[in-house]
Design a protein around this motif. Structure first.
Motif, PDB file in Angstrom:
ATOM      1  N   LEU A 159       8.357  10.019  -3.442  1.00 13.53           N
ATOM      2  CA  LEU A 159       8.924   9.811  -4.793  1.00 13.53           C
ATOM      3  C   LEU A 159       7.851   8.802  -5.229  1.00 13.53           C
ATOM      4  O   LEU A 159       8.169   7.764  -5.077  1.00 13.53           O
ATOM      5  N   ALA A 160       7.177   9.067  -6.208  1.00 15.09           N
ATOM      6  CA  ALA A 160       6.365   8.467  -6.791  1.00 15.09           C
ATOM      7  C   ALA A 160       5.566   7.419  -5.871  1.00 15.09           C
ATOM      8  O   ALA A 160       4.905   8.041  -5.189  1.00 15.09           O
ATOM      9  N   ASN A 161       5.567   5.882  -5.925  1.00 18.92           N
ATOM     10  CA  ASN A 161       5.047   5.160  -5.009  1.00 18.92           C
ATOM     11  C   ASN A 161       5.726   4.821  -3.807  1.00 18.92           C
ATOM     12  O   ASN A 161       5.518   3.912  -3.303  1.00 18.92           O
ATOM     13  N   GLN A 162       6.718   5.477  -3.306  1.00 16.54           N
ATOM     14  CA  GLN A 162       7.529   5.531  -2.420  1.00 16.54           C
ATOM     15  C   GLN A 162       7.422   6.647  -1.262  1.00 16.54           C
ATOM     16  O   GLN A 162       7.633   7.856  -1.751  1.00 16.54           O
TER      17      GLN A 162
ATOM     18  N   THR B  62       8.688   3.242   2.942  1.00 18.88           N
ATOM     19  CA  THR B  62       7.367   2.522   2.327  1.00 18.88           C
ATOM     20  C   THR B  62       6.987   2.626   1.159  1.00 18.88           C
ATOM     21  O   THR B  62       7.217   3.906   0.485  1.00 18.88           O
ATOM     22  N   TRP B  63       6.670   1.499   0.633  1.00 15.92           N
ATOM     23  CA  TRP B  63       6.567   1.200  -0.796  1.00 15.92           C
ATOM     24  C   TRP B  63       5.199   0.886  -0.981  1.00 15.92           C
ATOM     25  O   TRP B  63       4.617  -0.101  -0.379  1.00 15.92           O
ATOM     26  N   ASP B  64       4.289   1.494  -2.002  1.00 14.36           N
ATOM     27  CA  ASP B  64       2.887   1.284  -2.167  1.00 14.36           C
ATOM     28  C   ASP B  64       2.741   0.648  -3.615  1.00 14.36           C
ATOM     29  O   ASP B  64       3.334   1.307  -4.501  1.00 14.36           O
ATOM     30  N   ALA B  65       2.525  -0.401  -3.912  1.00 14.64           N
ATOM     31  CA  ALA B  65       2.127  -0.926  -5.136  1.00 14.64           C
ATOM     32  C   ALA B  65       0.918   0.055  -5.864  1.00 14.64           C
ATOM     33  O   ALA B  65       0.208   0.371  -5.270  1.00 14.64           O
ATOM     34  N   PRO B  66       1.440   0.402  -7.114  1.00 16.20           N
ATOM     35  CA  PRO B  66       0.469   1.057  -7.983  1.00 16.20           C
ATOM     36  C   PRO B  66      -0.961   0.385  -7.851  1.00 16.20           C
ATOM     37  O   PRO B  66      -1.037  -0.821  -7.662  1.00 16.20           O
ATOM     38  N   PRO B  67      -1.990   1.261  -7.990  1.00 13.43           N
ATOM     39  CA  PRO B  67      -3.481   0.501  -8.051  1.00 13.43           C
ATOM     40  C   PRO B  67      -3.379  -0.392  -9.152  1.00 13.43           C
ATOM     41  O   PRO B  67      -2.957   0.081 -10.377  1.00 13.43           O
ATOM     42  N   SER B  68      -4.376  -1.431  -8.927  1.00 13.67           N
ATOM     43  CA  SER B  68      -4.472  -2.447 -10.188  1.00 13.67           C
ATOM     44  C   SER B  68      -5.399  -1.887 -11.119  1.00 13.67           C
ATOM     45  O   SER B  68      -6.276  -0.973 -10.811  1.00 13.67           O
ATOM     46  N   PRO B  69      -5.201  -1.892 -12.457  1.00 19.08           N
ATOM     47  CA  PRO B  69      -5.842  -1.580 -13.765  1.00 19.08           C
ATOM     48  C   PRO B  69      -7.312  -2.001 -13.439  1.00 19.08           C
ATOM     49  O   PRO B  69      -7.752  -3.162 -13.146  1.00 19.08           O
TER      50      PRO B  69
END
Length: 704
Positions: free
Chosen positions: A649-652, A697-704
């Motif tokens: 689900l999204a970044n999870q 697990t949670w992944d932070a979205p990529p940095s812009p």
């Protein structure tokens, strides 16, 4: 109950490999145990296996199951957290009744083996780990004393963006586990921090335990100053209950029972281990300089079931061990990669210095009529070990289809003990001894085709007695057992490796090791064990490994080890507790105890979309349990089944699994206590059990 933290992950499945992608290829290129920087494991004349422990298929697998999938390795789960797992490689280390000996252990390049040759794996954090590399055969000798094999645990690499992982599982015997890991990259610096542990009431009576672990690794990019990694770990395992071993009759009666002595003395063990290391890498001239500096301490208190009457002997060390070890070390090596006569070459020169300070005290395990408590002092000894080694290694692609690997290591190990408990009936046991050995190795690789390598290697290794084995003389006199000599081994291996672009791999090796001056128990008197050299032995066998992705959904894996380990010369032993004069002859040709003649492991892994499943089978042949070979643990075959599902689900991500151990509920002996003086050799394995777990697990979205 105190929450505890999960110390277990899993070997990557076929699906995990697809997700790991380039990481799996990188692992093949980094041959840590062979001390080569640019030569892939495929090109090295040695048996090297990398087990990936980053995966999702049943992430609560413990270290014995991780290492048990490597050919030539025996990793037995004692179902007893008061003792480390029973680990041996090609028969080396099989006679250890606690801890790990005869095998060199590392965690991120930091020694987990003391300079005297005794090691522990209990502080290896599988939640914080990324892989385990296992080296077998002659080139293990380049790691110095007690290198019958090498196990290198490595941290998981930092992720480009922050990642937070939390996982938990439950199972039989009131097993609860919880763990969390945070890793990522800030600027050019990476980090990996994991906290984990578990608690359980234990499969057997009087075997409850709990552990907490902390692991952290932070890497810094210093620009022109190179790179710097700081690694720290801590293990806290208080009051793990010890059910002790059982006799064959007790196993038949009730394999879950503890001995009466375990209850009477409340046998238990507490361990606190903490360690820190700094690894610096710097480009220096035409090569690279790597330095590793580490320090740590390990404190152990163990209550044994030594009878009160036995402690009346003035030479008895009592029934409570209080041990404090402080250790430190430095390793510096310079590596060069370039060309020689127009062909690729690599060379390494290094020096290693390790120091161990030990304070060992022994107390009576009673106070008046109260058993299982710390009583009067019976031993007070301070010891020191200093190991200084120099080593060199060179690899050269000498011709289009040929390469060679040469190396040598010179080791000097000094032991010193100062006895501070001296009475009229217990003389001064102080003393010192020095061992020195040069261990050369050589290997040749032939490449008949792009996907096939054939190799031959040979070398010499050695293993000094540990502090425990040097502690007392077999003749009952005062002082260290200065007559003990190090065991010297001559190793030979021939093998082949094949791989395919599909990911399929097949490896095979034939090996033989001839050892002189094997060390074995001479007597057990008043709680003191003494040792002696018993002559020659031979370990010879075959290893096979198969890893084949049959289709996009199915992967088959399997390993087989055939090992014939025998004493080649006859020697006398003491065959009963309290014996002081050896009177039973062990005949030449008797099998070395603790070593199975055959081991087989196989698994089939299936994946489809978000689902996966694995079925595993393992078989272990019978194992001799003592030097005279008059008792054996029977062989057994087990099956395990696991399945799981991933939701995104999204970044999870959420991973769930269910695992059934010992699917057919087979009775078996999980491990043995070699040469146990009361013939309580057997530690039964657990019956059928179910474990379930969940990981978020949670992944932070990529940095812009």
């Amino acid at each position: 109950m105190v929450p505890s933290l999960l110390a277990c992950t899993a070997t990557a499945s076929g699906q995990d490999r697809a997700e790991l992608g380039d990481q799996a290829k990188t692992l093949d290129a980094v041959v840590v145990t062979a001390r080569l920087d640019r030569v892939p494991a495929f090109e090295v004349p040695a048996s090297i296996t990398t087990v990936e422990i980053e995966g999702r298929s049943g992430f609560n697998l413990g270290l014995p199951k991780q290492l048990g999938r490597v050919a030539g390795v025996s990793a037995r789960d004692r179902q007893n957290f008061a003792q480390d797992m029973q680990l041996s490689i090609r028969g080396f280390g099989a006679r250890a009744t606690f801890g790990v000996r005869g095998i060199r252990l590392y965690a991120d390049g930091i020694p987990a083996t003391m300079p005297d040759g005794q090691g522990q794996v209990s502080h290896f954090s599988l939640l914080g780990g990324g892989s385990i590399e296992v080296l077998r055969g002659p080139f293990s000798a380049l790691h110095g004393n007690s290198s019958g094999g090498v196990v290198q645990w490595r941290s998981a690499e930092p992720t480009p963006e922050p990642e937070l992982l939390v996982q938990s599982s439950i199972g039989r015997d009131d097993y609860h586990a919880l763990g969390a890991r945070l890793r990522g990259t800030t600027g050019s610096n990476g980090y990996n921090i994991a906290v984990q542990g578990f608690e359980t009431q234990g499969y057997r009576d009087h075997s409850a335990a709990r552990r907490t672990q902390l692991h952290g690794k932070v890497g810094f990019d210093l620009g022109a100053g190179g790179t710097l990694d700081v690694v720290a770990s801590r293990l806290d395992a208080p009051n793990a209950l010890d059910p002790l071993g059982l006799t064959r009759a007790q196993v038949s009666e009730d394999p879950t029972q503890a001995t009466a002595a375990a209850h009477a003395f409340n046998t238990r063990k507490s361990v606190m281990h903490q360690q820190m290391g700094v690894l610096h890498t710097l480009a220096l001239g035409p090569g690279t300089l790597r330095t590793t500096t580490s320090a740590g301490e390990r404190q152990v208190e163990q209550v044994l079931a030594v009878p009160v009457a036995a402690q009346a002997n003035p030479l008895s060390a009592g029934g409570v061990i209080a041990l404090a070890d402080r250790f430190s070390g430095m390793d510096a090596r310079w590596s060069w990669q370039g060309t020689l006569a127009g062909r690729a070459a690599e060379m390494t020169l290094g020096i290693s210095v390790e120091r161990q300070r030990q304070h060992r005290r022994g107390f009576e395990n009673f106070d008046g009529a109260t058993l299982g408590v710390r009583g009067a002092l019976r031993r007070d000894e301070r010891g020191q070990v200093l190991a200084v080694d120099q080593y060199a290694q060179a690899w050269w692609h000498v011709a289009s289809k040929w390469s060679i690997l040469l190396g040598a290591r010179h080791s000097t190990v000094r032991f010193q003990a100062s006895d501070q408990y001296v009475t009229a009936a217990n003389p001064d046991d102080s003393g010192r001894v020095r061992y020195s050995q040069t261990t050369p190795v050589a290997g040749l690789v032939y490449a008949p085709g792009e996907n096939l390598r054939l190799y031959l290697s040979a070398g010499r290794g050695f293993e000094t007695p540990t502090f425990n084995e040097l502690g007392y003389r077999a003749d009952g006199g005062a002082g260290l057992a200065l007559d003990l000599r190090p065991a010297v081994s001559h190793n030979l291996e021939v093998g082949g490796k094949w791989r395919h672009a599909s990911g399929a791999r097949i490896e095979a090796a034939l090996f033989r090791t001839d050892t002189s001056d094997e060390v074995a128990v001479a007597s057990n008197v008043g709680g003191r064990s003494t040792y002696r050299n018993v002559g020659a032995s031979r370990r010879a066998g075959v290893e096979l490994m198969l890893d084949v992705p049959v289709s996009q959904r199915w992967t088959l894996q399997g390993t087989y080890t055939g090992l014939d380990a025998r004493f080649r010369t006859a020697f006398p032993i003491c065959a009963a507790a309290g014996c002081q004069q050896p009177g039973v002859l062990v005949a030449a040709g008797t099998r070395i105890p603790g070593v199975a003649r055959q081991q087989l492991q196989a698994s089939a892994q299936w994946r489809s979309g978000a689902w996966w499943a694995t079925i595993e089978g393992s078989a272990v042949g019978e194992v001799s349990v003592n030097d005279q070979g008059d008792e054996r643990a029977p062989g057994y075959a087990l099956a395990n089944l696991a399945a799981g599902w991933r939701s995104r689900l999204a970044n999870q991500r959420v991973d769930t699994f269910v695992r059934i151990e010992n699917l057919l509920d087979r009775a078996h002996i999980g491990s043995v206590i070699v040469n146990e003086g009361n013939r309580r050799y057997y530690e039964p394995g657990a019956g059928r059990g179910i474990q379930i777990g969940v990981r978020w697990t949670w992944d932070a979205p990529p940095s812009p």
